[in-house]
Design a protein around this motif. Structure first.
Motif, short mmCIF file in Angstrom:
data_model
loop_
_atom_site.label_atom_id
_atom_site.label_comp_id
_atom_site.label_asym_id
_atom_site.label_seq_id
_atom_site.Cartn_x
_atom_site.Cartn_y
_atom_site.Cartn_z
N LEU A 1 65.90 -37.08 39.20
CA LEU A 1 66.94 -37.87 38.55
C LEU A 1 66.40 -38.81 37.49
O LEU A 1 67.06 -39.03 36.46
CB LEU A 1 67.73 -38.66 39.59
N THR A 2 65.24 -39.39 37.72
CA THR A 2 64.69 -40.31 36.71
C THR A 2 64.34 -39.58 35.41
O THR A 2 64.79 -39.99 34.33
CB THR A 2 63.48 -41.08 37.26
N TRP B 1 67.61 -42.23 36.01
CA TRP B 1 67.91 -42.98 37.25
C TRP B 1 66.94 -44.14 37.37
O TRP B 1 65.72 -43.96 37.27
CB TRP B 1 67.80 -42.05 38.44
N GLN C 1 75.35 -44.51 43.39
CA GLN C 1 74.90 -45.85 43.74
C GLN C 1 75.81 -46.49 44.79
O GLN C 1 75.33 -47.15 45.73
CB GLN C 1 74.85 -46.72 42.49
N MET D 1 64.96 -38.35 43.67
CA MET D 1 65.48 -39.34 42.73
C MET D 1 64.41 -39.70 41.70
O MET D 1 64.65 -39.70 40.49
CB MET D 1 65.97 -40.58 43.48
N ALA E 1 76.75 -41.42 38.35
CA ALA E 1 75.67 -42.33 38.72
C ALA E 1 76.22 -43.51 39.51
O ALA E 1 75.64 -43.93 40.53
CB ALA E 1 74.95 -42.83 37.47
#
Length: 248
Positions: A196-197, A202, A156, A192, A152
């Protein structure tokens, strides 16, 4: 138990849903320009967004890349999507296909006309492909919490490098209009929030940040929206890579 868990996994979808399905229905007629794609594939969505942005007419053909039908392997021997057939000419690889559509000269251009900005766009397209996309999948596929945190942070960091060189007010990479780098990155921005969330927690962009304005612009862009399916398609299709969803 492992076999039971695997049998309970949702299968990847073989048909677009929502706005993407509506777009498919508009592009089913026989046409000289054919896009072979799979509804869940982000690399396909790159080329699809480009076609929609440019207003180029085309035929969309849904294929199952895991079964590698002959219609697909005739274009790409590896059986991967996206694949393009234009008359009697075939090609594949999403970035190559996007550049081909640019070179056709039809519709609006995604590359800027100024040579230095075009070179910059190619440079940061390479960053998306070499660093951001691999970091996305490393994060999604990691099962150990420590590896998830590590990946992660890597994702980022790579996104931050892109934001640092983007137009300061945007909302897109080069300013007020969508361009080549935006389309290269857009499918993963969409995933995302949708993948990903729920699977990895995320975080949503910080309100008022440059990242937030970019994400909002991509998610609300009509050409991105017209090639995006409903949330369940992505949740089901990515379960095989991510495992169980994160508990809210």
């Amino acid at each position: 138990m492992a076999d039971d868990a695997k049998s309970n996994q949702k299968s990847y979808h073989k048909k677009a849903t929502g706005a993407a399905l509506a777009t498919v229905k508009k592009h089913t007629k026989e046409h000289d320009l054919k896009l072979y794609g799979s509804c869940f594939c982000p690399f396909v969505q790159r080329v699809w967004i480009s076609l929609q942005f440019k207003g180029i007419d085309y035929q969309y053909i849904e294929v199952d890349p895991y079964k590698k039908p002959e219609s697909l392997t005739a274009i790409n021997p590896r059986g991967l999507v996206p694949a393009l057939r234009h008359g009697h000419w075939d090609c594949y690889e999403s970035t190559v296909l996007m550049e081909y559509l640019e070179d056709l000269g039809a519709g609006r251009h995604l590359f800027p006309p100024e040579p230095k900005l075009k070179a910059q766009s190619r440079l940061w397209t390479d960053h998306v492909n070499r660093h951001i996309v691999p970091a996305f999948y490393a994060y999604l596929q990691a099962q150990e919490p420590s590896k998830q945190m590590e990946n992660a942070t890597k994702l980022q960091d790579e996104i931050s490098k892109l934001i640092e060189v983007a137009h300061p007010s945007g909302p897109y990479f080069l300013g007020t209009e969508m361009s080549f780098v935006d389309v290269q990155f857009a499918p993963w921005i969409v995933r995302m929030r949708k993948v990903l969330t729920p699977y990895r927690g995320w975080p949503q962009p910080e309100t008022g940040s440059r990242w937030a304005s970019w994400v909002e612009a991509i998610e609300n862009n009509p050409h991105v929206k017209s090639t995006t399916s409903t949330d369940d398609l992505y949740l089901d299709s990515y379960e095989r890579y991510a495992g169980e969803k994160r508990t809210p």
